[in-house]
Design a protein around this motif. Structure first.
Motif, PDB file in Angstrom:
ATOM      1  N   MET A 334      20.978 144.897 -14.886  1.00  0.00           N
ATOM      2  CA  MET A 334      19.868 144.141 -14.319  1.00  0.00           C
ATOM      3  C   MET A 334      18.536 144.591 -14.907  1.00  0.00           C
ATOM      4  O   MET A 334      17.707 143.779 -15.313  1.00  0.00           O
ATOM      5  CB  MET A 334      19.887 144.296 -12.794  1.00  0.00           C
ATOM      6  N   ARG A 335      18.332 145.901 -14.979  1.00  0.00           N
ATOM      7  CA  ARG A 335      17.051 146.398 -15.494  1.00  0.00           C
ATOM      8  C   ARG A 335      16.895 146.105 -16.980  1.00  0.00           C
ATOM      9  O   ARG A 335      15.819 145.723 -17.435  1.00  0.00           O
ATOM     10  CB  ARG A 335      16.930 147.895 -15.221  1.00  0.00           C
ATOM     11  N   ILE A 336      17.959 146.265 -17.728  1.00  0.00           N
ATOM     12  CA  ILE A 336      17.889 145.982 -19.165  1.00  0.00           C
ATOM     13  C   ILE A 336      17.605 144.507 -19.407  1.00  0.00           C
ATOM     14  O   ILE A 336      16.832 144.138 -20.307  1.00  0.00           O
ATOM     15  CB  ILE A 336      19.192 146.397 -19.873  1.00  0.00           C
ATOM     16  N   SER A 337      18.205 143.643 -18.587  1.00  0.00           N
ATOM     17  CA  SER A 337      18.030 142.192 -18.783  1.00  0.00           C
ATOM     18  C   SER A 337      16.579 141.756 -18.619  1.00  0.00           C
ATOM     19  O   SER A 337      16.168 140.744 -19.182  1.00  0.00           O
ATOM     20  CB  SER A 337      18.917 141.415 -17.812  1.00  0.00           C
ATOM     21  N   LYS A 338      15.801 142.510 -17.853  1.00  0.00           N
ATOM     22  CA  LYS A 338      14.407 142.141 -17.619  1.00  0.00           C
ATOM     23  C   LYS A 338      13.448 142.749 -18.631  1.00  0.00           C
ATOM     24  O   LYS A 338      12.255 142.464 -18.612  1.00  0.00           O
ATOM     25  CB  LYS A 338      13.989 142.555 -16.200  1.00  0.00           C
ATOM     26  N   MET A 339      13.969 143.570 -19.521  1.00  0.00           N
ATOM     27  CA  MET A 339      13.103 144.177 -20.535  1.00  0.00           C
ATOM     28  C   MET A 339      12.859 143.199 -21.680  1.00  0.00           C
ATOM     29  O   MET A 339      13.754 142.430 -22.045  1.00  0.00           O
ATOM     30  CB  MET A 339      13.761 145.444 -21.106  1.00  0.00           C
ATOM     31  N   PRO A 340      11.680 143.236 -22.275  1.00  0.00           N
ATOM     32  CA  PRO A 340      11.466 142.473 -23.509  1.00  0.00           C
ATOM     33  C   PRO A 340      12.424 142.981 -24.590  1.00  0.00           C
ATOM     34  O   PRO A 340      12.848 144.142 -24.558  1.00  0.00           O
ATOM     35  CB  PRO A 340      10.010 142.795 -23.878  1.00  0.00           C
ATOM     36  N   ALA A 341      12.749 142.124 -25.529  1.00  0.00           N
ATOM     37  CA  ALA A 341      13.700 142.494 -26.580  1.00  0.00           C
ATOM     38  C   ALA A 341      13.282 143.763 -27.314  1.00  0.00           C
ATOM     39  O   ALA A 341      14.127 144.579 -27.704  1.00  0.00           O
ATOM     40  CB  ALA A 341      13.863 141.344 -27.566  1.00  0.00           C
ATOM     41  N   ALA A 342      11.984 143.952 -27.487  1.00  0.00           N
ATOM     42  CA  ALA A 342      11.486 145.099 -28.236  1.00  0.00           C
ATOM     43  C   ALA A 342      11.643 146.417 -27.482  1.00  0.00           C
ATOM     44  O   ALA A 342      11.421 147.491 -28.051  1.00  0.00           O
ATOM     45  CB  ALA A 342      10.014 144.901 -28.581  1.00  0.00           C
ATOM     46  N   GLU A 343      12.048 146.352 -26.198  1.00  0.00           N
ATOM     47  CA  GLU A 343      12.187 147.566 -25.399  1.00  0.00           C
ATOM     48  C   GLU A 343      13.641 147.877 -25.058  1.00  0.00           C
ATOM     49  O   GLU A 343      13.930 148.896 -24.422  1.00  0.00           O
ATOM     50  CB  GLU A 343      11.375 147.442 -24.109  1.00  0.00           C
ATOM     51  N   LYS A 344      14.572 147.021 -25.464  1.00  0.00           N
ATOM     52  CA  LYS A 344      15.975 147.197 -25.133  1.00  0.00           C
ATOM     53  C   LYS A 344      16.652 148.186 -26.085  1.00  0.00           C
ATOM     54  O   LYS A 344      16.120 148.485 -27.164  1.00  0.00           O
ATOM     55  CB  LYS A 344      16.694 145.850 -25.186  1.00  0.00           C
ATOM     56  N   PRO A 345      17.829 148.696 -25.725  1.00  0.00           N
ATOM     57  CA  PRO A 345      18.537 149.625 -26.617  1.00  0.00           C
ATOM     58  C   PRO A 345      18.769 149.053 -28.006  1.00  0.00           C
ATOM     59  O   PRO A 345      18.762 149.791 -28.998  1.00  0.00           O
ATOM     60  CB  PRO A 345      19.869 149.857 -25.893  1.00  0.00           C
ATOM     61  N   SER A 346      18.953 147.747 -28.083  1.00  0.00           N
ATOM     62  CA  SER A 346      19.226 147.103 -29.373  1.00  0.00           C
ATOM     63  C   SER A 346      18.034 147.154 -30.323  1.00  0.00           C
ATOM     64  O   SER A 346      18.170 146.884 -31.519  1.00  0.00           O
ATOM     65  CB  SER A 346      19.633 145.648 -29.149  1.00  0.00           C
ATOM     66  N   ALA A 347      16.851 147.523 -29.801  1.00  0.00           N
ATOM     67  CA  ALA A 347      15.662 147.613 -30.662  1.00  0.00           C
ATOM     68  C   ALA A 347      15.639 148.902 -31.475  1.00  0.00           C
ATOM     69  O   ALA A 347      14.810 149.058 -32.375  1.00  0.00           O
ATOM     70  CB  ALA A 347      14.393 147.515 -29.819  1.00  0.00           C
ATOM     71  N   CYS A 348      16.543 149.823 -31.169  1.00  0.00           N
ATOM     72  CA  CYS A 348      16.616 151.072 -31.938  1.00  0.00           C
ATOM     73  C   CYS A 348      17.022 150.768 -33.381  1.00  0.00           C
ATOM     74  O   CYS A 348      17.994 150.046 -33.617  1.00  0.00           O
ATOM     75  CB  CYS A 348      17.626 152.020 -31.292  1.00  0.00           C
ATOM     76  N   VAL A 349      16.310 151.341 -34.344  1.00  0.00           N
ATOM     77  CA  VAL A 349      16.611 151.105 -35.760  1.00  0.00           C
ATOM     78  C   VAL A 349      17.390 152.266 -36.374  1.00  0.00           C
ATOM     79  O   VAL A 349      17.595 152.312 -37.595  1.00  0.00           O
ATOM     80  CB  VAL A 349      15.312 150.854 -36.564  1.00  0.00           C
TER      81      VAL A 349
END
Length: 377
Positions: A334-349
């Motif tokens: 739930m908390r991850i779903s409300k994050m902008p894309a740039a703040e989610k775990p998938s934004a890690c490079v």
């Protein structure tokens, strides 16, 4: 039965949570009403006077079942709590319609306690949005006497609770949070209790056994507790822990068998709060349990100063720990779903700059990649 004073009311410290009523063949939507009525009768006889239901419990059937069962008892012999289902954003513009339907389903003219349900990151903006008139509507129901006491339940983080309290806190009479000895530090229940104490808002406890996870422990941990209290069963320690907290008024337990009910009734025959030594033992066990299933982040924040993406890595690792310990659950997704894309775990490079300064040597890039994969991001 232990009782707690709340304003001019004498509430049973043990409340009957109606989310886990007995069912037929394990079908959550099919409540075994005969057995549920037997449990309620026993609870009533032993002095339990607080019953907590909600719109979504048992696929909408909890309110119906409780309405039929409680109809057999004088209205002034019990306190009934219900909630506005803000966990579903499609309900936000239906507050009047839903409230009237809840009164009908529960066969009552008023609710003793009514809550904004499941305050969290997903719905805080909608709860605060004046176009839905949720606050105004519920306050009007309170003035009319259809709500005797208004409060909220929260699964959100501290910042979300603060936003809600800054808007509506002056009118909140109680707050229901997930509170147990494992989540005291793991989910910062400690911080939430301290926040509510600042607002002088009494605490209602949900998930004291964390969905049953704290009803049994390994032989090693159970032996430690048994050495301190030989006559106390493992589940009772969870209730003794919350009895130790002065601001806790009602502790809800979802009881689906007579054995569970009688065990809890026996525990609440007397108040036996933990000593500091016993509390320390319990919290040490909590730390050891979570350490086995979580990454050892201490939130030193060295990582955040080296992240080119500006990710809040400690927060993401905390959510990862919750996700892995719970086996999924709803809080982390739930908390991850409300994050902008740039703040989610998938934004890690996966640059690993954070790992170069992590005192705990956590493979942060691997953890975030695993988290993202598990969430299907």
């Amino acid at each position: 039965m232990v009782y707690k004073q709340f304003q001019d009311l004498k509430l049973s410290a043990l409340g009957f949570g109606c989310m886990r009523l007995p069912t037929v063949d394990g079908n959550d939507a099919n409540v075994n009403e005969t057995e549920a009525a037997r449990l309620i009768a026993q609870a009533m006889e032993e002095g339990v006077n607080y019953y907590d239901t909600a719109w979504g419990y048992h696929s909408g059937n909890s309110e119906l079942v409780m309405g039929r069962i409680l109809k057999a008892y004088p209205r002034d012999s019990f306190y009934l709590a219900d909630k506005f289902p803000g966990y579903d954003l499609s309900n936000m513009d239906k507050v009047e319609e839903i409230f009237d339907k809840q009164l009908e389903k529960c066969q009552v003219d008023y609710f003793d306690f009514y809550l904004f349900h499941n305050l969290c990151e997903m719905n805080i903006d909608a709860y605060l949005d004046p176009k839905f008139h949720i606050y105004e509507s519920l306050m009007a129901r309170k003035r009319s006497g259809q709500i005797r006491h208004l409060g909220f339940s929260a699964h959100g983080n501290l910042d979300t609770m603060k936003r809600f309290l800054e808007a509506y806190g002056k009118d909140m009479e109680f707050c229901q949070i997930q509170l147990n000895w494992l989540d005291w530090d793991f989910q910062d229940a400690r911080g939430k209790v301290e926040l509510l104490n600042e607002w002088n808002i009494p605490v209602w406890v949900m998930e004291p056994l964390r969905g049953g996870k704290l009803a049994s422990l390994s032989d090693e941990y159970a032996a430690r507790l048994h050495a301190l209290r030989p006559d106390e069963g493992v589940p009772a320690w969870a209730f003794r822990f919350v009895q130790t907290l002065p601001s806790v008024t009602v502790t809800l337990s979802g009881m689906s068998t007579m054995e569970q009910l009688k065990d809890n009734l026996n525990t609440y025959a007397a108040e036996k709060p933990l000593s500091s030594q016993e509390t320390d033992c319990l919290l040490t066990i909590a730390s050891q349990i979570t350490r086995h299933t979580s990454v050892p982040c201490t939130a030193c924040r060295y990582c955040t100063t080296h992240c080119p993406q500006g990710l809040n890595i400690p927060e993401l690792l905390g959510l990862y720990n919750e996700f892995t310990f719970t086996g999924g659950g709803f809080i982390a997704p739930m908390r991850i779903s409300k994050m902008p894309a740039a703040e989610k775990p998938s934004a890690c490079v996966a640059c690993r700059s954070c790992e170069a300064v992590c005192p705990q040597q956590i493979k942060i890039s691997q953890v975030l990649a695993d988290f993202s994969a598990r969430l299907n991001l």
